[in-house]
Enzyme design. Sequence first.
Site, PDB file in Angstrom:
ATOM      1  N   GLY A 115       0.793  -1.219   0.000  1.00  0.00           N
ATOM      2  CA  GLY A 115       0.000   0.000   0.000  1.00  0.00           C
ATOM      3  C   GLY A 115       0.826   1.269   0.000  1.00  0.00           C
ATOM      4  N   THR A 116       1.915   1.280   0.732  1.00  0.00           N
ATOM      5  CA  THR A 116       2.741   2.483   0.810  1.00  0.00           C
ATOM      6  C   THR A 116       3.324   2.832  -0.541  1.00  0.00           C
ATOM      7  OG1 THR A 116       3.264   2.227   3.158  1.00  0.00           O
ATOM      8  CG2 THR A 116       4.837   3.461   1.816  1.00  0.00           C
ATOM      9  N   ASN A 173      -8.107   3.070   8.686  1.00  0.00           N
ATOM     10  CA  ASN A 173      -7.428   1.925   9.283  1.00  0.00           C
ATOM     11  C   ASN A 173      -7.520   1.890  10.803  1.00  0.00           C
ATOM     12  OD1 ASN A 173      -5.654   4.268   8.706  1.00  0.00           O
ATOM     13  ND2 ASN A 173      -4.179   3.147   9.945  1.00  0.00           N
ATOM     14  N   GLN A 215      -7.642  -1.100   3.502  1.00  0.00           N
ATOM     15  CA  GLN A 215      -8.455  -1.743   4.535  1.00  0.00           C
ATOM     16  C   GLN A 215      -9.723  -2.394   3.989  1.00  0.00           C
ATOM     17  OE1 GLN A 215      -7.823  -2.457   7.646  1.00  0.00           O
ATOM     18  NE2 GLN A 215      -5.818  -1.458   7.630  1.00  0.00           N
ATOM     19  N   SER A 238      -3.042  -3.818  -0.529  1.00  0.00           N
ATOM     20  CA  SER A 238      -1.886  -4.530   0.008  1.00  0.00           C
ATOM     21  C   SER A 238      -2.311  -5.912   0.459  1.00  0.00           C
ATOM     22  CB  SER A 238      -1.295  -3.753   1.195  1.00  0.00           C
ATOM     23  OG  SER A 238      -0.046  -4.283   1.578  1.00  0.00           O
ATOM     24  N   THR A 254      12.457  -6.678 -10.764  1.00  0.00           N
ATOM     25  CA  THR A 254      11.954  -8.031 -10.999  1.00  0.00           C
ATOM     26  C   THR A 254      10.732  -8.281 -10.120  1.00  0.00           C
ATOM     27  OG1 THR A 254      14.156  -8.845 -11.568  1.00  0.00           O
ATOM     28  CG2 THR A 254      12.520 -10.492 -10.911  1.00  0.00           C
ATOM     29  N   CYS A 258       1.896   1.077  11.714  1.00  0.00           N
ATOM     30  CA  CYS A 258       3.003   1.831  11.133  1.00  0.00           C
ATOM     31  C   CYS A 258       3.541   2.890  12.090  1.00  0.00           C
ATOM     32  CB  CYS A 258       2.567   2.479   9.828  1.00  0.00           C
ATOM     33  SG  CYS A 258       2.094   1.274   8.573  1.00  0.00           S
TER      34      CYS A 258
END
Length: 370
Positions: A69-70, A149, A177, A197, A234, A318
């Site tokens: 997500g970040t 969140n 979320q 995510s 990659t 976080c």
Amino acid sequence: MVYLDNAATTPLNTAAISAMTHVMTETFGNPSSLHAYGRQASKELREAREEMAKQFQVPARKLIFTSGGTEGNNTAIKGYALANQARGKHLITTAIEHHSVLHTMAYLEERFGFEVTYIQPVNQVITAQQIAEALRDDTILVSVMYANNETGQLLPIKEIGDLLTNHQAAFHVDAVQVAGKLPIHPEELGVDFLSISAHKFHGPKGVGLLYHNDLHFDNLLHGGEQEEKRRASTENLVGIAGMTAAYKQASKNYQDNYKHVETIRQVFLNSLTVPYEINSVGPSLPHVINISFSGKENGPLLTLLDLAGFAVSTGSACTAGTVDPSHVIQSLYGKDSDKLKTAIRVSLSEENTAEELQALAEKLNQIIGD
């Protein structure tokens, strides 16, 4: 130990583990290689992208696999703002966003002279009307999360998408979320960028997805020509396989899973015999319970719960390890609110049981009732 911190991360489910094990043991080639091993890996990557595109109901070319997500939020916000600043330097977001959005906005303000409007909750809610009133001719991007969140509060994404139909501003949504809990169809929502995510819906950490609506934006990573030249590096095929399997599994059981979480949430609340306050107003995901017990500071309370075998939190993982008050609770209730010291977050998944939630309630009754 009872795990009730699913808004931070979820345990891997069997579908994800099986898919990842297959790739780790059978498909270790680089998807960019031309030999048989590479072609097999490329096939797995293509099939994963097509499956996720099917779930989102979008063309596969509009999906970029990311590290989470970040990265998705940073790519959408920085990439679009920097590539389109000639059309304007005004951005809009809300004060209750995840720090991966707020800190990105602050970076653009400080380093590149953008102007950001931070929408503050009114009566603990964010409305589409507030976004409409903040729009200017030079607004080029609006970024609003789908669900908070820390509180689970749902924001009016469809309404915001509708009002931006006739405005130049692109629309980015942090759907981290919500992914795996509700169906997500970006084109129906009027969304131009959308981030998810995998580790929020029983997939692995370190992998995610960014939907983009074929708009021009700068790359964050430079090097190879992976992801249609949108993201050099990659691809994490093991993680992508796990994410795809986990998302597909969730999509098969959306309604049953949602109802189950609603049920066990109510079991928890019904089992509490001590006074409490829910720190969320309006439509919310049942998966997140932000709750306060007057006079009980959250730090000592979490320690007692941990010692009793219950894993819960005070908010965003976080910011774990800091003593700063929650910016979300502060935005909702003010800098002098007692909730800044008393709020805890109990976050659920379909893998939790009514017995676990009842046991937590009984322990809280015991701790707070003493």
